[in-house]
Design a protein around this motif. Structure first.
Motif, short mmCIF file in Angstrom:
data_model
loop_
_atom_site.label_atom_id
_atom_site.label_comp_id
_atom_site.label_asym_id
_atom_site.label_seq_id
_atom_site.Cartn_x
_atom_site.Cartn_y
_atom_site.Cartn_z
N THR A 130 0.18 -1.30 0.44
CA THR A 130 -0.14 -0.14 0.27
C THR A 130 0.86 1.20 -0.53
OG1 THR A 130 -1.97 -0.99 0.76
CG2 THR A 130 -1.43 0.79 1.15
N VAL A 152 -2.32 5.01 -2.30
CA VAL A 152 -3.61 5.79 -1.59
C VAL A 152 -3.34 7.80 -2.39
CG1 VAL A 152 -4.07 7.47 0.66
CG2 VAL A 152 -3.57 4.23 0.72
N GLN A 169 -7.22 4.47 -3.66
CA GLN A 169 -8.16 5.41 -2.96
C GLN A 169 -7.81 6.84 -2.87
OE1 GLN A 169 -9.04 3.09 0.49
NE2 GLN A 169 -10.78 4.51 0.56
N HIS A 189 -5.12 3.91 5.94
CA HIS A 189 -4.68 2.59 5.10
C HIS A 189 -3.70 1.64 5.18
CE1 HIS A 189 -8.08 5.85 2.82
NE2 HIS A 189 -7.28 6.64 3.74
#
Ligand code: NAP
Length: 245
Positions: A130, A152, A169, A189
């Motif tokens: 991520t 992100v 996102q 996140h």
């Protein structure tokens, strides 16, 4: 001759300068590139949009009787800074850059320095993670070349068309940011890696403190080459420079 400044804006520092110019009653125009849907209102007159390269800016300076240019653009807005350098040199208008020193890694930081966005993309080769992309909307598409990651994206405006990234996102937010909020954001996140530009300054530094506190690695994109020009690192230093010019 009464001063008549052109402030090339788009940064927190440019807005601080505009407030100081308004308070002192100095005649000045604030220039936005027009990248953001709702630019921050300014207490001095503003204009929006490109000038049309070096020649267009030189023409603007002459036609509007500009006495001084303050380049308060972002350190990664290299094209605008080079254009300002050349246009001011061609017209003899004094130029100063209101800028901030680059960030430096401190103890506990795990930074990988890369020269540009392409190199940042290449640095993401490997296992899915991520990844926080704190880069602005212009560069995010390049990361489609590393589709294994979940991205992100922190952006000033919600994107009008979905980014060409398989998993992402969007977090819509405008700085300045603080460490507590950025730490909470990274935790929420599950961010494992941060990619950012070495912008310098206080408004966007919180993410680096948050990364340090959480032990996250950072891919740091170093600054592009900028022209040699007078430098002011504070609003007060711009006024000192104006006194001398
Ligand atoms: P850039 O690549 O250096 O500039 C591209 C072109 O946009 C320039 O040649 C100029 O067009 C126009 N332009 C840029 N800044 C302008 C300004 N303040 N006023 C009028 N025209 C401007 O710039 P960028 O990286 O796209 O950044 C655009 C703006 O966003 C800048 O003002 C910058 O301060 C702000 N910003 C950039 C970043 C970043 O990471 N790059 C981050 C935060 C804010 P013409 O040649 O037609 O004059």
């Amino acid at each position: 001759m009464q001063a008549n400044l052109l402030v090339l804006g788009g940064t927190t520092e440019a807005s601080a300068l505009a407030r100081a110019l308004a308070t002192r009653g100095v005649r000045a125009t604030f220039s936005y590139a027009g990248r953001v849907e709702t630019p921050r209102p300014q207490p001095i007159p503003h204009r929006v949009g490109g000038f049309g390269g070096v020649a267009g800016l030189a023409r603007y300076l002459v036609e509007h009787n500009i006495s001084h240019v303050v380049d308060a653009t972002h350190p990664f807005a290299a094209q605008m800074s080079w254009n300002a350098h050349h246009a001011c040199r061609d017209t003899g208008v004094p130029l100063v850059a209101l800028t901030r020193p680059p960030w430096k890694a401190a103890e506990g930081d795990d930074w990988c320095h890369v020269p540009d966005v392409e190199a940042a993309v290449a640095a993401l080769e490997g296992e899915p993670k991520t990844v926080m992309l704190a880069l602005g909307r212009l560069h995010m598409e390049a990361f489609a070349a590393q589709p294994q990651h979940h991205y992100v994206l922190r952006l000033v405006d919600a994107p009008k068309t979905p980014p060409a990234l398989p998993r992402y996102q969007v977090v819509v937010a405008r700085g300045p940011f603080n460490v507590a909020d950025d730490t909470a954001l990274f935790r929420a996140h599950g961010v494992e890696l941060v990619v950012c530009k070495n912008a310098g300054g206080a408004g966007a530094e919180a993410k680096l403190h948050a990364a340090r506190d959480l032990g996250l690695p950072v891919v740091m994109i170093d600054r592009p080459q900028l022209p040699q020009r007078d430098i002011a690192e504070s609003v007060a230093a711009v006024f000192d420079w104006l006194d001398q010019h």
